[in-house]
Design an enzyme around this catalytic site. Structure first.
Site, short mmCIF file in Angstrom:
data_model
loop_
_atom_site.label_atom_id
_atom_site.label_comp_id
_atom_site.label_asym_id
_atom_site.label_seq_id
_atom_site.Cartn_x
_atom_site.Cartn_y
_atom_site.Cartn_z
N LYS A 123 -12.52 -5.00 2.21
CA LYS A 123 -11.84 -3.48 2.90
C LYS A 123 -12.81 -2.92 3.31
O LYS A 123 -12.60 -2.15 2.17
CB LYS A 123 -10.20 -3.31 2.63
CG LYS A 123 -10.00 -2.68 3.34
CD LYS A 123 -8.71 -2.44 3.67
CE LYS A 123 -7.80 -1.72 4.15
NZ LYS A 123 -6.43 -0.86 4.10
N CYS A 141 -0.28 4.33 1.42
CA CYS A 141 -0.48 5.27 3.04
C CYS A 141 0.94 5.28 3.16
O CYS A 141 0.87 6.57 4.15
CB CYS A 141 -1.92 4.81 3.42
SG CYS A 141 -1.61 3.06 4.41
N ARG A 153 -3.77 3.99 12.45
CA ARG A 153 -2.66 5.37 11.81
C ARG A 153 -2.25 5.84 12.88
O ARG A 153 -1.65 6.55 12.05
CB ARG A 153 -4.23 5.72 11.65
CG ARG A 153 -5.10 5.39 10.54
CD ARG A 153 -6.62 5.92 10.03
NE ARG A 153 -6.41 4.72 9.15
CZ ARG A 153 -8.08 5.48 8.33
NH1 ARG A 153 -8.79 6.50 8.73
NH2 ARG A 153 -8.78 4.38 6.99
N ARG A 201 -10.89 8.00 3.66
CA ARG A 201 -10.93 6.50 2.80
C ARG A 201 -12.81 5.76 1.64
O ARG A 201 -12.12 5.16 1.31
CB ARG A 201 -9.94 5.31 3.16
CG ARG A 201 -8.85 5.82 3.56
CD ARG A 201 -7.49 4.83 3.75
NE ARG A 201 -6.76 4.80 4.74
CZ ARG A 201 -5.92 5.38 4.97
NH1 ARG A 201 -4.95 6.71 4.01
NH2 ARG A 201 -4.73 5.89 5.63
N CYS A 229 0.75 -1.00 -0.25
CA CYS A 229 0.13 -0.31 -0.23
C CYS A 229 1.37 0.52 0.07
O CYS A 229 2.01 0.72 0.45
CB CYS A 229 -0.91 0.32 1.11
SG CYS A 229 -1.93 0.81 0.68
N LYS A 278 -12.26 -7.92 6.25
CA LYS A 278 -11.13 -6.15 7.39
C LYS A 278 -12.55 -5.62 7.23
O LYS A 278 -12.50 -5.09 6.76
CB LYS A 278 -9.69 -6.27 6.50
CG LYS A 278 -9.06 -4.96 7.23
CD LYS A 278 -8.09 -4.50 6.94
CE LYS A 278 -7.83 -3.57 7.61
NZ LYS A 278 -6.59 -3.14 6.79
#
Ligand code: PBG
Length: 324
Positions: A197, A122, A207, A219, A120, A250
């Site tokens: 997800k 992020c 986070r 998101r 990912c 998830k």
């Protein structure tokens, strides 16, 4: 009225008989342990929102992985905290990136442990989104993000990763990653797709752990609406079509129905992620003396397994493995 001859309580009287008729069993082999790797050396720093979990520098993450393997847990999944972030998340696909270095060190120092990587952007982008932002907008640009995700996956596998796990929720990323891996001779590396997800509030503590909160917006334009389950079946079907080998739901506990349906409707191995918020809620309630954290841990893990997940990504992996 006479008692019925068929009495349920006969099989509940002792732990021995309960354990004999138990339908769902947990084993350390069901667990995948998430780990956060940070720059530096000699660092093991507790994550305040997730007590019992740490940021590890590469040298110490190797030691941690030895402990994980010794507990009989078959796999870890790695998340990286890069030295610097930028618009395109270049730390995610740098050959000497934090996760790439950790993979090499773990593979060199630990036997009998699978290294899975979260793919990912992020954690690596300055804006904190899972893809790149279209110039002049606040929107994540799907297709340019695919190239970078594929590059990240290839760099992980080149460093020695056994399985890659895309968690970005861009359209077409499993196909892009599969194609990139195949064309570089990595056709035997499986993809564990975060297929369903959800845009969940339960990622809150993560986070902080991964320093990956979005700097604007949220998101919801790419992760799923928690209200939808038929859409989850479509997402899973698409990921399978694109080449996923394992599909994941998830978070886990708030989405047990989704896990059960994926299990019923598809024939691939099913994973579920008991996310940071699920973990931290139990730890917090235990600390306050509001419930027995150990039993809450085992009950929630058993339920996720019962719903149909044979793999559970969980921050409880080591604690639960010690009890089993
Ligand atoms: C990266 C990613 C996230 C999680 C796993 N991979 C965060 C997010 O989507 O915001 C969450 C894991 C957790 O909460 O334990 N996209």
């Amino acid at each position: 009225m006479a008692f019925p001859a068929n009495r349920s309580r006969r099989l509940r009287r002792t732990e021995l008989i309960r354990s004999m008729v138990r339908e769902t069993r947990l084993s350390p082999k069901n667990f995948i342990y998430p780990l956060f790797v940070c720059p530096g050396s000699g660092i093991k720093r507790e994550i305040s929102s997730m007590p019992g979990n740490y940021h590890f520098s590469v040298d110490l993450v190797v030691e941690e992985c030895r402990e994980v393997a010794a507990l009989g847990i078959p796999a870890v999944i790695l998340f990286g905290l890069p030295e610097a972030k930028d618009e395109s998340g270049s730390g995610a696909y740098a050959d000497d990136g934090i996760v790439q270095r950790a993979i090499r060190a773990i593979k060199a120092g630990v036997t009998n442990l699978l290294v899975i990587t979260d793919v990912c952007l992020c954690e690596y982008t300055s804006h904190g989104h899972c893809g790149v932002i279209a110039p002049g907008t606040e929107e994540v640009d799907n297709d340019p993000s695919l190239d970078l995700l594929a590059r990240s996956a290839v760099s992980h596998v080149r460093a020695g990763a056994d399985i890659v796990a895309p968690s970005d929720m861009m359209d077409g990323r499993v196909a892009a990653i599969r194609k990139a891996l195949d064309s570089r001779g990595f056709s035997q590396t499986p993809i564990l797709a975060y297929a369903a997800k959800y845009a969940s509030v339960f990622y809150g503590p993560f986070r902080e752990a991964a320093e990956s909160a979005p700097q604007f917006g949220d998101r919801r334009a790419y992760q799923m609406d928690p209200a939808n389950v038929r859409e989850a079946m479509r997402e899973v079907a698409l990921d399978i079509q694109e080449g996923a080998d394992i599909v994941m739901v998830k978070p886990a506990l708030p989405f047990l129905d989704v896990i059960a349906r994926v299990r019923r409707e598809f024939r691939l191995p099913v994973a579920a992620y008991q996310v940071s918020g699920e973990y931290s809620m139990i730890r917090a309630a235990d600390r306050l003396g509001w419930l027995d954290g150990q039993r809450a841990m085992m009950e929630s893990l058993t339920s996720i397994r019962r719903a149909g997940a044979e793999m559970i990504l969980t921050y409880f992996a080591k604690d639960a493995a010690r009890l089993l």
